[in-house]
Enzyme design. Structure first.
Site, short mmCIF file in Angstrom:
data_model
loop_
_atom_site.label_atom_id
_atom_site.label_comp_id
_atom_site.label_asym_id
_atom_site.label_seq_id
_atom_site.Cartn_x
_atom_site.Cartn_y
_atom_site.Cartn_z
N ASP A 1 2.89 14.77 1.10
CA ASP A 1 1.91 15.83 1.37
C ASP A 1 1.03 15.54 2.58
O ASP A 1 0.53 16.46 3.23
CB ASP A 1 1.02 16.04 0.14
CG ASP A 1 0.36 14.75 -0.33
OD1 ASP A 1 1.09 13.80 -0.68
OD2 ASP A 1 -0.88 14.68 -0.35
N ALA B 1 -3.91 -7.92 -4.00
CA ALA B 1 -3.15 -6.68 -4.02
C ALA B 1 -3.92 -5.65 -4.84
O ALA B 1 -4.55 -6.00 -5.82
CB ALA B 1 -1.77 -6.90 -4.65
N GLY B 2 -3.87 -4.40 -4.42
CA GLY B 2 -4.60 -3.37 -5.15
C GLY B 2 -3.74 -2.15 -5.40
O GLY B 2 -2.88 -1.81 -4.60
N HIS B 3 -3.96 -1.51 -6.53
CA HIS B 3 -3.27 -0.26 -6.86
C HIS B 3 -4.32 0.79 -7.18
O HIS B 3 -5.29 0.51 -7.89
CB HIS B 3 -2.37 -0.42 -8.08
CG HIS B 3 -1.28 -1.43 -7.91
ND1 HIS B 3 -0.53 -1.54 -6.77
CD2 HIS B 3 -0.81 -2.39 -8.76
CE1 HIS B 3 0.36 -2.51 -6.92
NE2 HIS B 3 0.20 -3.04 -8.12
N LYS C 1 3.36 10.15 -0.80
CA LYS C 1 2.47 10.75 0.20
C LYS C 1 3.17 11.69 1.18
O LYS C 1 2.79 11.79 2.36
CB LYS C 1 1.71 9.66 0.96
CG LYS C 1 0.67 8.95 0.10
CD LYS C 1 -0.34 8.19 0.94
CE LYS C 1 -1.53 7.72 0.12
NZ LYS C 1 -2.56 7.08 0.92
N ASP D 1 0.82 -1.22 0.00
CA ASP D 1 0.00 0.00 0.00
C ASP D 1 0.84 1.27 0.00
O ASP D 1 0.41 2.31 0.48
CB ASP D 1 -0.95 0.02 1.22
CG ASP D 1 -1.80 -1.23 1.32
OD1 ASP D 1 -2.45 -1.56 0.32
OD2 ASP D 1 -1.80 -1.87 2.38
N THR E 1 -9.16 -4.77 -0.13
CA THR E 1 -9.86 -5.31 1.03
C THR E 1 -10.95 -4.40 1.56
O THR E 1 -11.91 -4.86 2.17
CB THR E 1 -8.87 -5.56 2.18
OG1 THR E 1 -8.31 -4.31 2.61
CG2 THR E 1 -7.74 -6.49 1.74
N LYS F 1 2.50 2.00 -5.15
CA LYS F 1 3.20 1.42 -6.31
C LYS F 1 2.47 1.73 -7.61
O LYS F 1 3.11 1.89 -8.66
CB LYS F 1 3.34 -0.10 -6.14
CG LYS F 1 4.23 -0.51 -4.96
CD LYS F 1 4.33 -2.01 -4.84
CE LYS F 1 3.04 -2.67 -4.41
NZ LYS F 1 2.58 -2.28 -3.07
N GLN G 1 1.81 -6.21 -2.99
CA GLN G 1 2.12 -6.21 -1.56
C GLN G 1 3.42 -5.47 -1.27
O GLN G 1 3.69 -4.46 -1.88
CB GLN G 1 2.18 -7.65 -1.01
CG GLN G 1 0.85 -8.36 -0.97
CD GLN G 1 0.58 -9.16 -2.23
OE1 GLN G 1 1.48 -9.57 -2.95
NE2 GLN G 1 -0.68 -9.38 -2.52
#
Length: 427
Positions: A332, A39-41, A330, A13, A300, A16, A223
């Site tokens: 910011d 996995a999520g982008h 991140k 997280d 998730t 990527k 991941q």
């Protein structure tokens, strides 16, 4: 042979998707080499936000060929749904390539994953319940179903029968569940064969030929380093190798062909699921990081656990991956804090430890040793160069770079595709 590996240097997280998308316009192939739809982008293009779960982020770059490598486990229903969703939004997905050697997540893998996790109760790992672990277990036990098996009904039936011989015993006798019918599974899997056929090929050959032709290939890990099955916080890990070495086995390219390894670091630290997390915050600061950073899992939907930056983990990621660069994301989110703690070491049984302990018990009991850096209040989302950042933000980045052991070559100062400061080119 311009081959790059891009991976998470924390617990996943890290952003990527943004990093891969930034490079997507300059590379010829983007390859997922491990994991599945656990996995999520999130990628933001203009005013459009895309949540990708199984597809490589390069799917959003028109000149790029996205590849799902042999090391990925594929849920056909999820993949087809994701492709359909992108097509409806005008994204061309026709260039996608899928390895015939990638393993299929079957309906019974998902069932086993969910009932096993419930059975563990308080000892649960915190899996996504999407069948990832059981599919990798089948792969290692040599009873897995591969994409290429969808095109030979006889072989497919034999393999499903072999897998269900043991699993039905487990489901009926241990978990008090109904047995799964072989014919039903085979019929469902065969239904996917024609729909996936246009994408299936020998991706190992395609990628090696591309590298021989000096095409640029980006290998994208899912991941993060600390979720690696071998090098992560076992057993609270994923079932594959998102570390750099996994790119070689998961895509079928030799290690001598990798020219650069880029680690993605968040300016603070997050993780989803169970397991040790030394810098985790349970106070207002943790709530603020979660709120401002939008820290909710793409796949998730779970709130991410949040904490301050952990330089011990960053140094570990540099070592086990052979990182050549970092992409810091991140930054910011930290705007507005007067003081920002950074974990520089751990205290374990009264002793200062500056490297990640190999012992699970020691890591579980590790307490962060912090150094505090001055914060900033200026908006940094419009910054285009490093010198545009406030002095304290510059000092924060330089401190993290020195602590982490590799140069920070890019900085994310907002969620948008163009809200990135490039210090050194990755290509």
């Amino acid at each position: 042979m311009p081959a790059l590996v891009l991976l998470g240097a924390q617990w996943g997280d890290e952003g990527k998707g943004k990093a891969t998308d930034l490079l997507g316009g300059s590379v010829d192939y983007v390859v997922r080499y491990q994991g599945g739809n656990n996995a999520g982008h999130t990628v933001v293009v203009g005013d459009q936000k895309y949540a990708l779960h199984l597809l490589p982020s390069g799917i959003l770059s028109p000149g790029c060929t996205p590849v799902i490598g042999n090391g990925v486990v594929v849920d056909p229903s999820v993949l087809l749904s994701e492709l359909s969703g992108l097509n409806e939004r005008g994204v061309d997905t026709s260039k996608l390539l899928i390895s015939g050697n990638a393993h299929i997540i079957t309906p019974y893998n998902v069932t086993v994953d969910k009932v096993t996790e419930r059975f563990l109760g308080k000892r649960k790992i915190g899996t996504t319940g999407r069948g990832i672990g059981p599919t990798y277990a089948d792969k290692i036990n040599r009873v897995g179903i591969r994409v290429q098996d969808l095109y030979d009904e006889s072989i497919l039936t034999q393999k499903v029968e072999a897998a269900l011989d043991a699993k039905n015993q487990l489901l009926t006798k241990l978990y008090n569940r109904r047995a799964i019918a072989v014919d039903q599974v085979v019929e469902e899997l065969l239904d996917y064969a024609g729909k996936l056929a246009p994408y299936v090929t020998d991706t190992v050959l395609v990628l090696n030929q591309a590298l021989e032709e000096n095409k640029v290939v980006l290998f994208e890990g899912g991941q993060g380093t600390l979720l690696d099955i071998d090098h992560g916080t076992y057993p609270f890990v994923t079932s594959s190798n998102p570390t750099a070495g996994g790119a070689c086995t998961g895509a079928g390219v030799g290690p001598t062909k990798i020219s650069r390894v880029i680690g993605i670091l968040k300016a603070y630290t997050t993780r989803v699921g169970s397991g040790p997390f030394p810098t985790e915050l349970f106070d207002e600061d943790g709530d603020a990081l979660r709120r401002i950073g939008g820290e909710r899992g793409v796949t998730t939907g779970r709130d991410r656990r949040c904490g301050w930056f952990d330089a011990v983990i960053a140094r570990y990621a540099t070592r086990v991956n052979g990182l050549t660069d970092f992409f810091l994301t991140k930054l910011d989110v930290l705007t507005g804090w007067e003081q920002i703690p950074v974990c520089v070491a751990y205290e374990i049984d009264g002793k200062r430890v500056e490297e990640l302990p190999y012992s699970q018990s020691d890591f579980h009991h590790a307490k962060p040793v912090y150094e505090t850096l001055p914060g900033w209040s200026e908006d940094i989302t419009k910054a285009k160069s490093f010198s545009d950042l406030p002095k304290n933000a510059q000092a924060y980045v330089k401190a993290l770079e020195e602590m982490s052991g590799a140069p920070i070559s890019a900085i994310g100062v907002g969620p948008g595709r163009d809200e990135t400061i490039e210090i050194n080119s990755f290509l």
